[in-house]
Design an enzyme around this catalytic site. Structure first.
Site, short mmCIF file in Angstrom:
data_model
loop_
_atom_site.label_atom_id
_atom_site.label_comp_id
_atom_site.label_asym_id
_atom_site.label_seq_id
_atom_site.Cartn_x
_atom_site.Cartn_y
_atom_site.Cartn_z
N ASP A 18 13.62 12.86 56.42
CA ASP A 18 14.86 13.10 55.69
C ASP A 18 15.46 11.80 55.17
O ASP A 18 15.91 11.71 54.03
CB ASP A 18 15.89 13.76 56.62
CG ASP A 18 15.94 15.26 56.39
OD1 ASP A 18 15.20 15.72 55.50
OD2 ASP A 18 16.70 15.94 57.10
N GLU A 36 23.75 7.63 55.62
CA GLU A 36 23.36 9.03 55.63
C GLU A 36 24.21 9.79 56.65
O GLU A 36 24.19 9.50 57.83
CB GLU A 36 21.87 9.08 56.02
CG GLU A 36 21.29 10.43 56.24
CD GLU A 36 19.84 10.31 56.75
OE1 GLU A 36 19.31 9.19 56.81
OE2 GLU A 36 19.27 11.35 57.09
N ASP A 38 18.14 7.03 58.24
CA ASP A 38 17.27 7.15 59.41
C ASP A 38 15.82 6.89 59.05
O ASP A 38 15.42 7.06 57.91
CB ASP A 38 17.37 8.56 59.99
CG ASP A 38 18.64 8.71 60.82
OD1 ASP A 38 19.10 7.70 61.37
OD2 ASP A 38 19.17 9.84 60.88
N ASP A 95 13.29 8.60 59.43
CA ASP A 95 12.49 9.82 59.47
C ASP A 95 12.30 10.36 58.06
O ASP A 95 12.70 9.73 57.08
CB ASP A 95 13.17 10.87 60.37
CG ASP A 95 14.57 11.18 59.89
OD1 ASP A 95 14.92 10.77 58.75
OD2 ASP A 95 15.33 11.81 60.64
#
Ligand code: 1YM
Length: 643
Positions: free
Chosen positions: A508, A431, A504, A506
């Protein structure tokens, strides 16, 4: 005379124990594995005997209970396993079924049976692999009881323990898997529930109850009973989808003791859910029953489309792929003598079934189209759109092939590995550019390729292949994999053994991961099925003390690690929460997430296609709120994403 009998009994009982001992020595040969899958397999061996009894027309209700001690009770209201003395073994038939390997098949009695398993054969295998087994038979107004311990040693031969009413018949079996054999002894409710629900769909009118007595709040259990059978299965799969026509088409027929049925309904999505079964066993590699239906489906749709001018003379015929877009279909065949073929025995080989399936399906479906012109129009139009998209995708692919390498700067994006051997090569899909930069520096450039994603990838749940191909990030991924896509997909051309999604931890990151998984699931399913897709697991915390640097994946591991430190060290450790991949330097990224020796990868598997599809629907469907909630709840890792 008596003496001889005793000798015969002794020698046969020695043979019996040798047989069961062989099962204990090589359990894998009989139940595949001794992991959690093998543990659950034992339940199906016993349930199969109840299902056989239901298929023979004698049993209406089955109950499965997970007991407090993780033993399992299976109860049915069939005829009860025969209790008479068996002429060959000189012991009761029920004891014979539970102690003589392969006894069920031999003692099955006259006539054929439509049997999923091997009719009773599994009972002795379950006994061999159990700490103890109890069988109660309700028959002849009596309750009979027999108990085995430690891998099938009879500790209480069959005897009567009470009376029951003449109406009460059936078999109740309780077994406790042997912890010395299995890696785990804990049963998973959901695993049992999913298969029990499926068995109920596949056997209309049969009631199967599952209850978890480990759960104090579960007092009644869940009962699965579907009078509509596989029609209700189709309805269940299409629950969150938009149907193209209202009615579920359900066709059935029988010839020479072979029973065949199919249920189907189109929905507006672009993917198909076609599942076929023979004697309740999923034939994941298809076979003659599936071929017969597919052939007839394509033929009937084309002939209807031509006759009614949906297809003009010059138009090419619709293909099998065109007519299955958005199709949910369950095919079920009950066969007295099924031939399972292929490496995993997942294919039906009996050639006579092809014709039966074709006949039953083509006659019934043709009639449906004639009687329901509105539904017919909707179905044909759906196939025509799929056909147009397929042709558009073909053009898009040709353009992609020519332009990708040169114009879209493909090699500027992919940092390929030096090795050209797919067996040792892996690709990290990362990412963002900054994490991509660290990954590039931290990789082993011999075997590890890095592909940073810059833009968002398209949500392919809502797109056909032609639109997917217009997305640059998706094109780059396709080019990197080397397999091609759609009609020309070829798994053997995959350039990497491992495709590792590195995002990640998280919201997103989860979103990107889910978009990627959707892409793989929809367009590269064989890659997922072959076990090539993984999720990297970057650490969430870094703990430093003195010269030591320690990384942990989650808060639980953090607690455990801190507890393991002496008090004076613990108080001086200055714990950091890792914000994202981009924040790690190359060395850190290598050490924690990429190094083959140290990293932890999570393999993504297609475990349960039906529920995976439901999850994707939830994640990718039109409703935003359930999606947002799901992603947030699962922001950590793909752990709960059962795909
Ligand atoms: C909870 C497990 O095993 N039910 C069961 C098994 C059998 C019968 C009925 C049965 C079969 C037949 C005749 C027959 C089995 N019998 C045998 C064998 N439930 C469970 N219910 N009468 C009863 O097949 O002719 C094997 S399984 F071999 F003894 F006939």
């Amino acid at each position: 005379m008596d003496n001889n009998k005793e000798n015969a009994y002794d020698s046969s009982s020695i043979q019996v124990l040798e047989g069961l001992e062989a099962v204990r020595k090589r359990p894998g040969m009989y139940i595949g594995t001794t992991d959690v899958k093998g543990l659950h397999h034992l339940v199906w061996e016993i349930v199969d005997n109840s299902i056989d009894e239901a298929l023979a027309g004698f049993c209406k209700n089955i109950e499965v209970v997970i007991n407090k001690d993780n033993s399992i009770t299976v109860k049915d209201d069939g005829r009860g396993i025969p209790t008479d003395i068996h002429p060959k073994t000189k012991i009761s038939t029920v004891e014979t079924v539970y102690t003589v390997l392969h006894a069920g098949g031999k003692f099955g009695g006259g006539g054929y049976k439509v049997s999923g398993g091997l009719h009773g054969v599994g009972a002795s295998v379950v006994n061999a692999l159990s700490k103890w087994v109890e069988v109660k038979v309700y028959k002849n107004e009596k309750i009979y009881y027999v108990r085995f311990e430690n891998g099938g040693h009879t500790v209480e031969p069959l005897h009567v323990i009470g009376d029951c009413s003449a109406e009460r018949t059936g078999t109740t079996v309780t077994f406790k898997p042997d912890p010395e054999i299995f890696d785990t002894d804990i049963y998973d409710y959901n695993t049992l529930m999913v298969r029990i629900r499926e068995l109920a769909f596949l056997n209309k009118g049969l009631s199967i109850t599952l209850r978890d007595d480990r759960d104090l709040e579960d007092t009644t259990g869940e009962t699965f009973l579907y009078e509509g059978g596989i029609s209700e299965y189709v309805k269940f799969i299409n629950k969150e989808k938009t149907p193209v026509h209202e009615e579920i088409i359900h066709l059935e027929g029988e010839e020479d003791g072979v029973y065949f049925e199919v249920a189907m309904q189109y929905n507006t999505s672009y993917n198909d859910n076609i599942y076929s079964f023979v004697n309740n066993i999923n034939t994941h590699d298809g076979g003659t029953h599936e071929e017969g239906v597919r052939r007839a489906l394509t033929r009937v749709i084309n002939s209807y489309a031509r006759k009614n001018n949906f297809l003009k003379e010059k138009d090419e015929p619709l293909t099998g792929d065109d007519v299955k877009e958005g199709l949910t279909m369950i095919i079920s065949c009950k066969h007295p003598n099924p031939q399972f073929e292929g490496q995993t025995k997942g294919r039906l080989g009996n050639s006579e079934v092809r014709k039966l399936a074709d006949n039953v399906f083509s006659q019934g479906f043709e009639r449906f189209l004639l009687e329901n012109p509105d539904s017919a129009r909707a179905i044909i139009n759906k196939s025509l759109l799929a056909c147009r998209a397929r042709n558009a995708a073909k053009k898009a692919r040709e353009i992609t092939r020519k332009s990708d390498l040169a114009t879209t700067n493909f090699f500027g994006k992919l940092s390929d590995c030096k090795s050209k051997d797919p067996k040792v090569s892996e690709i990290f899909i990362v990412e963002g550019d900054s994490a991509g930069g660290s990954a590039k520096k931290g990789r082993d450039s011999m075997t590890q390729a890095i592909l940073p994603l810059r833009g968002k990838i398209l949500n392919v749940e809502k797109a056909r292949l032609d639109r997917a191909l217009s997305n640059e990030e998706i094109r780059t991924i396709i080019t990197a994999f080397g397999t091609g896509i759609g009609e020309e997909f070829d798994l053997s051309k995959l350039r990497y053994d491992k495709i590792i999604i590195m995002t990640d931890a998280d919201v997103d990151g989860s979103h990107i991961r889910v978009l990627l998984l959707t892409l793989f699931y929809r367009f590269f399913k064989p890659i997922v099925e072959a076990g090539h897709v993984y999720a990297a697991q970057p650490p969430l915390f870094r703990i430093m003390h003195g010269k030591t640097r320690k990384y942990v994946l989650n808060e639980e591991e953090l607690d455990d690690y801190l507890k393991s430190l002496p008090e004076n060290v613990r108080s001086r450790a200055e714990i950091a929460r890792m914000k994202g991949l981009g924040e790690m330097d190359a060395e850190e990224l290598n050490e924690t997430t990429m190094d083959i020796e140290k990293r932890v990868l999570r393999k993504i598997t297609v475990n349960d296609c039906v529920s995976a599809d439901a999850i994707f629907e939830k994640l990718m469907g039109d409703e935003v709120e359930p999606r947002r909630r799901f992603i947030e709840e699962n922001a950590g890792y793909v752990q709960n994403l059962d795909i």
